[in-house]
Design a protein around this motif. Structure first.
Motif, PDB file in Angstrom:
ATOM      1  N   ASN A   1       0.924  -1.134   0.041  1.00  0.00           N
ATOM      2  CA  ASN A   1      -0.159   0.079  -0.034  1.00  0.00           C
ATOM      3  C   ASN A   1       0.766   1.366  -0.026  1.00  0.00           C
ATOM      4  O   ASN A   1       0.263   2.351  -0.059  1.00  0.00           O
ATOM      5  CB  ASN A   1      -0.896   0.025   1.366  1.00  0.00           C
ATOM      6  N   PHE A   2       2.341   1.255   0.067  1.00  0.00           N
ATOM      7  CA  PHE A   2       3.262   2.282   0.022  1.00  0.00           C
ATOM      8  C   PHE A   2       3.706   2.566  -1.147  1.00  0.00           C
ATOM      9  O   PHE A   2       3.792   1.701  -2.008  1.00  0.00           O
ATOM     10  CB  PHE A   2       4.219   2.023   1.034  1.00  0.00           C
ATOM     11  N   SER A   3       3.984   4.045  -1.376  1.00  0.00           N
ATOM     12  CA  SER A   3       4.766   4.279  -2.542  1.00  0.00           C
ATOM     13  C   SER A   3       6.060   3.649  -2.712  1.00  0.00           C
ATOM     14  O   SER A   3       6.661   3.103  -1.603  1.00  0.00           O
ATOM     15  CB  SER A   3       4.717   5.732  -2.529  1.00  0.00           C
ATOM     16  N   GLY A   4       6.767   3.712  -3.867  1.00  0.00           N
ATOM     17  CA  GLY A   4       7.950   3.057  -3.877  1.00  0.00           C
ATOM     18  C   GLY A   4       9.008   3.690  -2.910  1.00  0.00           C
ATOM     19  O   GLY A   4      10.124   3.284  -2.379  1.00  0.00           O
ATOM     20  N   GLY A   5       8.942   5.245  -2.700  1.00  0.00           N
ATOM     21  CA  GLY A   5       9.839   5.647  -1.988  1.00  0.00           C
ATOM     22  C   GLY A   5       9.670   5.290  -0.582  1.00  0.00           C
ATOM     23  O   GLY A   5      10.449   5.134   0.413  1.00  0.00           O
ATOM     24  N   MET A   6       8.353   5.200  -0.145  1.00  0.00           N
ATOM     25  CA  MET A   6       8.162   4.704   1.260  1.00  0.00           C
ATOM     26  C   MET A   6       8.567   3.322   1.424  1.00  0.00           C
ATOM     27  O   MET A   6       8.933   3.116   2.633  1.00  0.00           O
ATOM     28  CB  MET A   6       6.428   4.819   1.490  1.00  0.00           C
ATOM     29  N   GLN A   7       8.311   2.378   0.310  1.00  0.00           N
ATOM     30  CA  GLN A   7       8.777   1.144   0.650  1.00  0.00           C
ATOM     31  C   GLN A   7      10.468   1.128   0.914  1.00  0.00           C
ATOM     32  O   GLN A   7      11.032   0.222   1.627  1.00  0.00           O
ATOM     33  CB  GLN A   7       8.468   0.187  -0.689  1.00  0.00           C
ATOM     34  N   GLN A   8      11.211   2.028   0.157  1.00  0.00           N
ATOM     35  CA  GLN A   8      12.526   2.072   0.361  1.00  0.00           C
ATOM     36  C   GLN A   8      13.018   2.346   1.747  1.00  0.00           C
ATOM     37  O   GLN A   8      13.773   1.958   2.244  1.00  0.00           O
ATOM     38  CB  GLN A   8      12.988   2.996  -0.750  1.00  0.00           C
ATOM     39  N   ARG A   9      12.192   3.490   2.210  1.00  0.00           N
ATOM     40  CA  ARG A   9      12.295   4.102   3.588  1.00  0.00           C
ATOM     41  C   ARG A   9      11.892   3.050   4.567  1.00  0.00           C
ATOM     42  O   ARG A   9      12.552   2.792   5.896  1.00  0.00           O
ATOM     43  CB  ARG A   9      11.442   5.210   3.878  1.00  0.00           C
ATOM     44  N   LEU A  10      11.018   2.151   4.395  1.00  0.00           N
ATOM     45  CA  LEU A  10      10.558   0.954   5.232  1.00  0.00           C
ATOM     46  C   LEU A  10      11.705  -0.311   5.275  1.00  0.00           C
ATOM     47  O   LEU A  10      12.044  -0.423   6.313  1.00  0.00           O
ATOM     48  CB  LEU A  10       9.295   0.298   4.565  1.00  0.00           C
ATOM     49  N   GLN A  11      12.272  -0.411   4.157  1.00  0.00           N
ATOM     50  CA  GLN A  11      13.427  -1.429   3.928  1.00  0.00           C
ATOM     51  C   GLN A  11      14.525  -0.943   4.704  1.00  0.00           C
ATOM     52  O   GLN A  11      15.224  -1.539   5.439  1.00  0.00           O
ATOM     53  CB  GLN A  11      13.856  -1.532   2.551  1.00  0.00           C
ATOM     54  N   ILE A  12      15.012   0.297   4.821  1.00  0.00           N
ATOM     55  CA  ILE A  12      15.925   0.932   5.564  1.00  0.00           C
ATOM     56  C   ILE A  12      15.610   0.872   6.949  1.00  0.00           C
ATOM     57  O   ILE A  12      16.383   0.727   7.683  1.00  0.00           O
ATOM     58  CB  ILE A  12      16.146   2.566   5.082  1.00  0.00           C
ATOM     59  N   ALA A  13      14.521   1.112   7.465  1.00  0.00           N
ATOM     60  CA  ALA A  13      14.002   1.161   8.922  1.00  0.00           C
ATOM     61  C   ALA A  13      14.284  -0.436   9.391  1.00  0.00           C
ATOM     62  O   ALA A  13      14.669  -0.640  10.404  1.00  0.00           O
ATOM     63  CB  ALA A  13      12.460   1.417   9.250  1.00  0.00           C
ATOM     64  N   ARG A  14      13.831  -1.370   8.542  1.00  0.00           N
ATOM     65  CA  ARG A  14      14.007  -2.963   8.835  1.00  0.00           C
ATOM     66  C   ARG A  14      15.211  -3.158   8.986  1.00  0.00           C
ATOM     67  O   ARG A  14      15.788  -3.967   9.958  1.00  0.00           O
ATOM     68  CB  ARG A  14      13.153  -3.753   7.781  1.00  0.00           C
ATOM     69  N   THR A  15      16.187  -2.607   8.192  1.00  0.00           N
ATOM     70  CA  THR A  15      17.912  -2.879   8.243  1.00  0.00           C
ATOM     71  C   THR A  15      18.197  -2.312   9.259  1.00  0.00           C
ATOM     72  O   THR A  15      19.078  -2.862   9.945  1.00  0.00           O
ATOM     73  CB  THR A  15      18.278  -2.480   6.779  1.00  0.00           C
ATOM     74  N   LEU A  16      18.077  -1.096  10.005  1.00  0.00           N
ATOM     75  CA  LEU A  16      18.905  -0.373  10.699  1.00  0.00           C
ATOM     76  C   LEU A  16      18.260  -0.712  12.068  1.00  0.00           C
ATOM     77  O   LEU A  16      18.815  -0.376  13.063  1.00  0.00           O
ATOM     78  CB  LEU A  16      18.816   1.139  10.261  1.00  0.00           C
ATOM     79  N   VAL A  17      17.226  -1.197  12.430  1.00  0.00           N
ATOM     80  CA  VAL A  17      16.374  -1.316  13.739  1.00  0.00           C
ATOM     81  C   VAL A  17      17.531  -2.072  14.610  1.00  0.00           C
ATOM     82  O   VAL A  17      17.415  -1.727  15.782  1.00  0.00           O
ATOM     83  CB  VAL A  17      15.078  -2.015  13.594  1.00  0.00           C
ATOM     84  N   THR A  18      18.294  -2.959  13.986  1.00  0.00           N
ATOM     85  CA  THR A  18      18.977  -3.686  14.959  1.00  0.00           C
ATOM     86  C   THR A  18      20.617  -2.920  15.457  1.00  0.00           C
ATOM     87  O   THR A  18      21.528  -3.605  15.661  1.00  0.00           O
ATOM     88  CB  THR A  18      19.375  -5.245  14.313  1.00  0.00           C
ATOM     89  N   ARG A  19      20.635  -1.942  14.515  1.00  0.00           N
ATOM     90  CA  ARG A  19      21.807  -1.137  14.879  1.00  0.00           C
ATOM     91  C   ARG A  19      23.131  -1.848  14.244  1.00  0.00           C
ATOM     92  O   ARG A  19      24.070  -2.048  15.125  1.00  0.00           O
ATOM     93  CB  ARG A  19      22.138  -0.630  16.178  1.00  0.00           C
TER      94      ARG A  19
END
Length: 251
Positions: A144-162
């Motif tokens: 349901n997200f735009s391409g830019g939002m999907q990319q930001r979500l992927q970044i959040a998923r990647t960085l959440v574990t520091r």
């Protein structure tokens, strides 16, 4: 200070094509390193090899001084869950499209031992806010997200574990110019605030200038020039780098 990741003598061929030819590269803690070059230069192959997704025919890769291939596949998978992160060009390759935005972030936390539902959900909301996604959308599916939002979500998923080191493969590819600019500003702020080491592969010289402390220029599987970003881009020495920079200025 020692290099966080250091690779030496990396070589890899696909048939007659030399994808990597005696490549050496290093990155230090907190540094952003851009690898640039045209399509077919070997930059994406280098990223796959550095991140353990592909074996070189020759050469060594050391993280924190330890050979990443010496301890086997289980140790490498553990690195990818903990100290390393990978951001794909197409966010669909880095997200689980059938689970919620919060579930995508929470899944990586759980793979690192988190079990308290309330804490996981709170961290997911915090990271959605960090990447400028409304936390109220935590239960929505990524489709349901735009391409830019999907990319930001992927970044959040990647960085959440520091993670200490993040590999990024053309993270702004396929996005329109205004979305690219916003994403690059966000990445620069996150890299600074979290002290991340990032290796970013890009064909976008402007993105490299904005994000990277150092730059590596590749052509035909070889590193033809490297150095501080401003030095390389303002005073390129190799004819190929000069061509790359002049093509951007002429655009």
């Amino acid at each position: 200070m020692s290099a966080l990741l250091k690779a030496e003598g990396l070589s890899l061929r696909f048939g007659r094509v030399s994808a990597l030819d005696d490549v050496a590269i290093a990155i230090w803690p907190g540094e952003v390193l851009a690898v640039v070059g045209e399509s077919g230069s070997g930059k994406s192959t280098l990223l796959r090899v550095l991140s353990g997704q592909q074996l070189p025919e020759v050469g060594t890769i050391r993280f924190d001084g330890a050979d990443i291939h010496a301890e086997g596949e289980a140790a490498l998978r553990r690195l990818l869950r903990t100290d390393w992160g990978f951001v794909h060009q197409n966010p669909r390759d880095g997200l689980r499209m059938a689970i919620s935005a919060g579930g995508n972030i929470g899944e990586r936390l759980m793979s690192n031992g988190a079990r308290h539902y309330g804490d996981i959900r709170a961290q997911a909301k915090d990271w959605l806010a960090r990447v400028e996604i409304d936390p109220a959308r935590i239960d929505e599916l990524p489709r349901n997200f735009s391409g830019g939002m999907q990319q930001r979500l992927q970044i959040a998923r990647t960085l959440v574990t520091r993670p200490r080191l993040v590999f990024m493969d053309e993270p702004t590819g396929g996005l329109d110019v205004s979305v690219q600019a916003k994403l690059l500003d966000m990445l620069r702020a996150l890299a600074r605030d979290l002290g991340l080491a990032i290796i970013i592969v890009t064909h976008d010289i402007a993105a490299a200038r904005l994000l990277a402390h150092r730059i590596v220029v590749m052509r035909h599987g070889q590193v033809v020039e490297e150095g501080l970003t401003d030095r390389v881009l303002d005073d390129p020495q190799h004819p190929y780098t000069q061509l790359l920079v002049s093509s951007v200025l002429a655009a």
